[in-house]
Design a protein around this motif. Structure first.
Motif, mmCIF file in Angstrom:
data_model
loop_
_atom_site.group_PDB
_atom_site.id
_atom_site.type_symbol
_atom_site.label_atom_id
_atom_site.label_comp_id
_atom_site.label_asym_id
_atom_site.label_seq_id
_atom_site.Cartn_x
_atom_site.Cartn_y
_atom_site.Cartn_z
ATOM 1 N N PHE A 107 0.830 -1.203 0.000
ATOM 2 C CA PHE A 107 0.000 0.000 0.000
ATOM 3 C C PHE A 107 0.866 1.256 0.000
ATOM 4 O O PHE A 107 0.571 2.229 -0.706
ATOM 5 C CB PHE A 107 -0.925 -0.009 1.228
ATOM 6 C CG PHE A 107 -2.198 -0.771 1.008
ATOM 7 C CD1 PHE A 107 -2.171 -2.092 0.578
ATOM 8 C CD2 PHE A 107 -3.431 -0.192 1.236
ATOM 9 C CE1 PHE A 107 -3.336 -2.811 0.366
ATOM 10 C CE2 PHE A 107 -4.610 -0.888 1.030
ATOM 11 C CZ PHE A 107 -4.567 -2.208 0.604
ATOM 12 N N HIS A 108 1.916 1.234 0.810
ATOM 13 C CA HIS A 108 2.803 2.403 0.874
ATOM 14 C C HIS A 108 3.473 2.666 -0.475
ATOM 15 O O HIS A 108 3.487 3.804 -0.968
ATOM 16 C CB HIS A 108 3.869 2.179 1.950
ATOM 17 C CG HIS A 108 5.002 3.162 1.872
ATOM 18 N ND1 HIS A 108 4.921 4.446 2.366
ATOM 19 C CD2 HIS A 108 6.253 3.053 1.329
ATOM 20 C CE1 HIS A 108 6.056 5.089 2.132
ATOM 21 N NE2 HIS A 108 6.881 4.268 1.513
ATOM 22 N N ASP A 109 3.998 1.617 -1.077
ATOM 23 C CA ASP A 109 4.762 1.780 -2.317
ATOM 24 C C ASP A 109 3.868 2.202 -3.481
ATOM 25 O O ASP A 109 4.211 3.113 -4.243
ATOM 26 C CB ASP A 109 5.468 0.460 -2.645
ATOM 27 C CG ASP A 109 6.384 0.587 -3.848
ATOM 28 O OD1 ASP A 109 7.293 1.434 -3.812
ATOM 29 O OD2 ASP A 109 6.167 -0.151 -4.827
ATOM 30 N N LYS A 110 2.714 1.572 -3.593
ATOM 31 C CA LYS A 110 1.869 1.803 -4.773
ATOM 32 C C LYS A 110 0.956 3.018 -4.630
ATOM 33 O O LYS A 110 0.720 3.742 -5.608
ATOM 34 C CB LYS A 110 1.020 0.561 -5.059
ATOM 35 C CG LYS A 110 1.833 -0.720 -5.256
ATOM 36 C CD LYS A 110 2.835 -0.590 -6.395
ATOM 37 C CE LYS A 110 3.609 -1.898 -6.586
ATOM 38 N NZ LYS A 110 4.647 -1.773 -7.641
ATOM 39 N N PHE A 111 0.449 3.252 -3.417
ATOM 40 C CA PHE A 111 -0.593 4.266 -3.272
ATOM 41 C C PHE A 111 -0.136 5.533 -2.550
ATOM 42 O O PHE A 111 -0.661 6.610 -2.815
ATOM 43 C CB PHE A 111 -1.804 3.671 -2.544
ATOM 44 C CG PHE A 111 -2.340 2.438 -3.206
ATOM 45 C CD1 PHE A 111 -2.350 2.314 -4.592
ATOM 46 C CD2 PHE A 111 -2.829 1.379 -2.468
ATOM 47 C CE1 PHE A 111 -2.839 1.173 -5.219
ATOM 48 C CE2 PHE A 111 -3.327 0.239 -3.076
ATOM 49 C CZ PHE A 111 -3.322 0.130 -4.453
ATOM 50 N N ILE A 112 0.835 5.403 -1.617
ATOM 51 C CA ILE A 112 1.334 6.604 -0.931
ATOM 52 C C ILE A 112 2.421 7.272 -1.757
ATOM 53 O O ILE A 112 2.388 8.481 -2.000
ATOM 54 C CB ILE A 112 1.861 6.257 0.479
ATOM 55 C CG1 ILE A 112 0.734 5.713 1.347
ATOM 56 C CG2 ILE A 112 2.487 7.494 1.127
ATOM 57 C CD1 ILE A 112 1.165 5.315 2.744
ATOM 58 N N MET A 113 3.398 6.467 -2.186
ATOM 59 C CA MET A 113 4.491 7.023 -2.984
ATOM 60 C C MET A 113 4.115 7.105 -4.466
ATOM 61 O O MET A 113 4.933 7.514 -5.291
ATOM 62 C CB MET A 113 5.752 6.162 -2.814
ATOM 63 C CG MET A 113 6.219 6.038 -1.364
ATOM 64 S SD MET A 113 6.297 7.609 -0.464
ATOM 65 C CE MET A 113 7.590 8.449 -1.358
ATOM 66 N N CYS A 114 2.877 6.702 -4.794
ATOM 67 C CA CYS A 114 2.328 6.857 -6.155
ATOM 68 C C CYS A 114 3.183 6.183 -7.218
ATOM 69 O O CYS A 114 3.487 6.763 -8.268
ATOM 70 C CB CYS A 114 2.146 8.342 -6.483
ATOM 71 S SG CYS A 114 1.067 9.212 -5.336
ATOM 72 N N ARG A 115 3.578 4.948 -6.945
ATOM 73 C CA ARG A 115 4.380 4.210 -7.915
ATOM 74 C C ARG A 115 3.513 3.294 -8.783
ATOM 75 O O ARG A 115 4.023 2.412 -9.462
ATOM 76 C CB ARG A 115 5.454 3.405 -7.192
ATOM 77 C CG ARG A 115 6.460 4.291 -6.448
ATOM 78 C CD ARG A 115 7.626 3.501 -5.887
ATOM 79 N NE ARG A 115 8.611 4.387 -5.275
ATOM 80 C CZ ARG A 115 8.794 4.505 -3.962
ATOM 81 N NH1 ARG A 115 8.030 3.800 -3.133
ATOM 82 N NH2 ARG A 115 9.705 5.325 -3.482
ATOM 83 N N ALA A 116 2.202 3.485 -8.715
ATOM 84 C CA ALA A 116 1.284 2.700 -9.548
ATOM 85 C C ALA A 116 0.410 3.651 -10.360
ATOM 86 O O ALA A 116 -0.006 4.700 -9.879
ATOM 87 C CB ALA A 116 0.415 1.802 -8.677
ATOM 88 N N ASN A 117 0.145 3.261 -11.599
ATOM 89 C CA ASN A 117 -0.717 4.081 -12.452
ATOM 90 C C ASN A 117 -2.190 3.935 -12.078
ATOM 91 O O ASN A 117 -2.980 4.877 -12.224
ATOM 92 C CB ASN A 117 -0.514 3.709 -13.923
ATOM 93 C CG ASN A 117 0.888 4.035 -14.405
ATOM 94 O OD1 ASN A 117 1.461 5.034 -13.984
ATOM 95 N ND2 ASN A 117 1.427 3.201 -15.284
ATOM 96 N N TYR A 118 -2.561 2.752 -11.605
ATOM 97 C CA TYR A 118 -3.951 2.488 -11.231
ATOM 98 C C TYR A 118 -4.037 2.447 -9.707
ATOM 99 O O TYR A 118 -3.399 1.616 -9.056
ATOM 100 C CB TYR A 118 -4.409 1.161 -11.837
ATOM 101 C CG TYR A 118 -5.807 0.751 -11.418
ATOM 102 C CD1 TYR A 118 -6.922 1.427 -11.916
ATOM 103 C CD2 TYR A 118 -5.998 -0.302 -10.546
ATOM 104 C CE1 TYR A 118 -8.205 1.058 -11.527
ATOM 105 C CE2 TYR A 118 -7.269 -0.684 -10.163
ATOM 106 C CZ TYR A 118 -8.372 0.002 -10.648
ATOM 107 O OH TYR A 118 -9.631 -0.369 -10.274
#
Length: 655
Positions: free
Chosen positions: A119-130
């Motif tokens: 969750f931190h990597d993909k959604f907090i640090m915005c490393r995911a497009n979706y």
């Protein structure tokens, strides 16, 4: 999975929501989270297996896609339900519902942490497009679960808390730096307990960082995330300053939460500064210049005046003292660091901390306040031989002696150590005032130097240089003093004076002044050379009978070196010795034994007759910055070699 028996004990609306959650209904899980605050403690305990059932690390997707949205949302509501449950369950023991819930979290922590990282990597640090989940909502969940890590002295309910594991290092570092950068604008505040208090992640994150930074891999990650570790140290030092200001607030005693937070927060910040200083020599020196040791002991002094119950002052003292000891061992300028600490009332603070437990100091040596006081007195004892420290100590020794705390007065051994330290301060002060001013130039505030006048062809005190006018017509203000590059002690008003002095006598005395300054801490030994010379002379007079006996014994032990014996004077100890000159050749920068003998025996006049006594010459020993013995050629003789020829030359001119 929840059993049918336990499920039957729940109200009907809860049973319906649980069945929906078991059938992967995100909507029912959301409604269940909304219903949790109204549940009893026993009902929340029954619901625990349901809350953790979707936290399967094997189902973590490589990246968020619409196809895995349901799995991600179920995990999100699971984590939110855990946070809500922990916030609303009350209890004071490990057997209470609160203790049960935290034990469940601890046992499932290896399933929770991979999802926190995802969750931190993909959604907090915005490393995911979706990103199917709002960023701020994820921040709240991740930070709230990180708050369960026991870094403030353990959980109040008797449980041990969840551990910090390496997989969490990067989220902790990135979230804390994000909170520092945005001043918590993008990192929400945390509810400590149900409706109790709110604290900033900038503050709480500091506890996490202080705990993690002991690990080298975390430091590597912190460097990778921040670019420079200075960001971390700078933040910690700012906290120390802010803690001092908060402690001075007259209303702090009425705010129990802040009061209990100040001392642990202070200890963590000092730990961060010390650890980053150990990691980088450049960082260590930079924060000495930032007066970190002064800020730390100034804050500690204020914290000491707080009402009891604000945290372990012994722990705060231990972290501060460990940092000071580290600087004295490793700093390029340990005397200035120690002087900073003294000026920030380190002495007064240390001898008034009451004994209330144990602590860890540098090199993992366990000690109580008695032991810290003893080590501090011994440090002061050895550093008194530096002029800057002696000047400060002489001004305050009466107050120190009158106001010693109960720890010192109630401990016979500690009182004896202080008595010896006090005697050393007073005797050094008397020696300096009685001998230094009459035989050698005076020290100025900027440190003592020998300044040569072309007109007078003698030495003048640095603090009198403003009254001096050279024969070249220039005053002291517009003369650029030239320092001898060899000894770094003598300064000249012109090239001509330097050249004349070199050919008349300094070519000889330069090597011996250099040997008197030494190689380990020349900066401060140079400024304390007059003091050391005065102490050497006083030591020689007091110990003369013992020195005669030592010389007689050495003449029997070294019959071939009877004319080349050297007396070794330990100015900060009572262990004098006599050995042949050949044992001290390392002091003289490549000069052979015969060259030294020729120089000291025939190449310069010796009106005081020192070298016609029982022995050839003397050396002195003091502690250097590494607390090892530093050997110096006789400061008294070296100064005389520079000054006496000038005086004789002036007398010959007068005749």
């Amino acid at each position: 999975m929840i059993s049918a028996t336990l499920l039957s004990q729940l109200p009907q609306d809860l049973r319906r929501l649980v069945r929906g959650v078991l059938n992967r209904s995100v909507a029912d899980f959301e409604k269940l989270c909304d219903r949790l605050p109204g549940c009893s403690a026993s009902e929340l305990c029954i619901l625990q297996p349901v809350l953790y059932m979707y936290l399967d690390p094997d189902r973590i997707p490589e990246k968020p896609t619409p196809a895995v949205t349901t799995d991600i949302e179920l995990v999100y509501w699971s984590l939110l339900a855990i946070v809500v449950t922990l916030g609303y369950i009350d209890g004071s023991g490990a057997d209470s519902p609160a203790g049960s819930e935290k034990r469940y979290l601890i046992s499932s922590w290896n399933c929770v942490t991979p999802w926190l990282v995802f969750f931190h990597d993909k959604f907090i640090m915005c490393r995911a497009n979706y990103r199917p989940i709002d960023r701020m909502s994820v921040i709240k969940i991740v930070t709230s679960l990180l708050f369960q890590v026991p870094v403030i002295g353990g959980n109040r309910d008797g449980t041990t808390g969840v551990p910090i594991i390496p997989i969490l290092y990067r989220p902790i570092a990135e979230l804390w730096l994000l909170a520092l950068k945005t001043k918590d604008k993008d990192v929400v505040c945390l509810s400590v307990h149900s409706g109790a208090h709110i604290t900033s992640f900038r503050v709480f994150g500091s506890f996490l960082v202080a705990e993690c930074i002991r690990n080298e891999s975390f430091v590597t990650i912190l460097l990778d995330v921040s670019g420079v570790i200075d960001t971390v140290t700078s933040a910690a030092l700012k906290y120390v300053k802010n803690i001092r200001l908060m402690a001075k607030d007259p209303d702090i005693a009425s705010n129990a939460f802040k009061l209990n937070l100040l001392v642990p927060m202070f200890s963590c910040c000092v730990g961060i500064i010390a650890t980053t200083s150990m990691h980088s020599a450049a960082m260590r020196e930079a924060y000495i210049l930032h007066r970190s040791i002064k800020e730390i002991f100034s804050a500690l002094r204020v914290l000491q005046s707080l009402p009891p119950g604000g945290g372990s002052m012994v722990q705060a003292l231990g972290s501060s003292f460990a940092y000071l000891v580290f600087l004295l061992k490793r700093a390029d300028d340990p005397v200035s660091a120690f002087h900073q600490a003294l000026r920030a009332h380190a002495f007064e603070t240390m001898v008034h901390i009451g004994p209330s437990g144990h602590l860890e100091v540098q090199e993992e040596v366990e000690a109580d306040p008695h032991k810290i006081n003893e080590i501090f007195f011994l440090i002061l004892f050895s550093y008194v031989l530096h002029n800057k420290i002696l000047t400060y100590a002489c001004k305050h020794v009466d107050a120190w002696s009158d106001n010693l705390g109960p720890i010192v007065r109630q401990d016979g051994h500690l009182w004896d150590v202080w008595s010896k330290t006090e005697q050393m301060i007073r005797s050094c002060g008397i020696s300096r005032s009685g001998a230094e001013m009459t035989q050698w130039p005076s020290p100025s505030e900027k440190g003592w130097v020998l300044q040569v006048s072309r007109r007078l062809h003698c030495f003048i005190p640095a603090d009198l240089s403003t009254y001096y006018q050279c024969s070249c017509g220039g005053t002291a203000e517009d003369i650029h003093l030239r320092q001898c590059a060899g000894c770094q002690v003598v300064r000249y008003c012109s090239k001509r004076c330097q050249r004349d002095s070199w050919y008349s006598h300094h070519k000889l005395s330069c090597n011996f002044l250099k040997a008197a300054v030494g190689s380990s801490t020349p900066h401060h030994v140079k400024r304390s050379l007059c003091l050391l010379a005065a102490l050497e002379e006083g030591h020689m007079e007091r110990k003369w009978d013992n020195i005669r006996r030592l010389v007689a014994a050495a003449q029997c032990e070294y019959p071939k070196d009877r004319e080349r014996l050297v007396v070794e004077l330990a100015l900060d100890r009572n262990t004098d010795s006599v050995r042949p000159l050949r044992h001290y050749l390392f002091l003289f920068n490549g000069l052979s034994e015969n060259e030294i003998v020729d120089c000291l025996s025939s190449s310069w006049p010796d009106p005081r007759g020192y070298l016609r006594q029982l022995f050839f010459c003397s050396v002195v020993t003091i502690n250097d910055r590494y607390l090892s013995r530093q050997f110096l050629f006789s400061p008294r003789t070296a100064l005389d070699m520079e000054i006496v020829p000038q005086s004789l030359s002036r007398n010959r001119q007068c005749v």
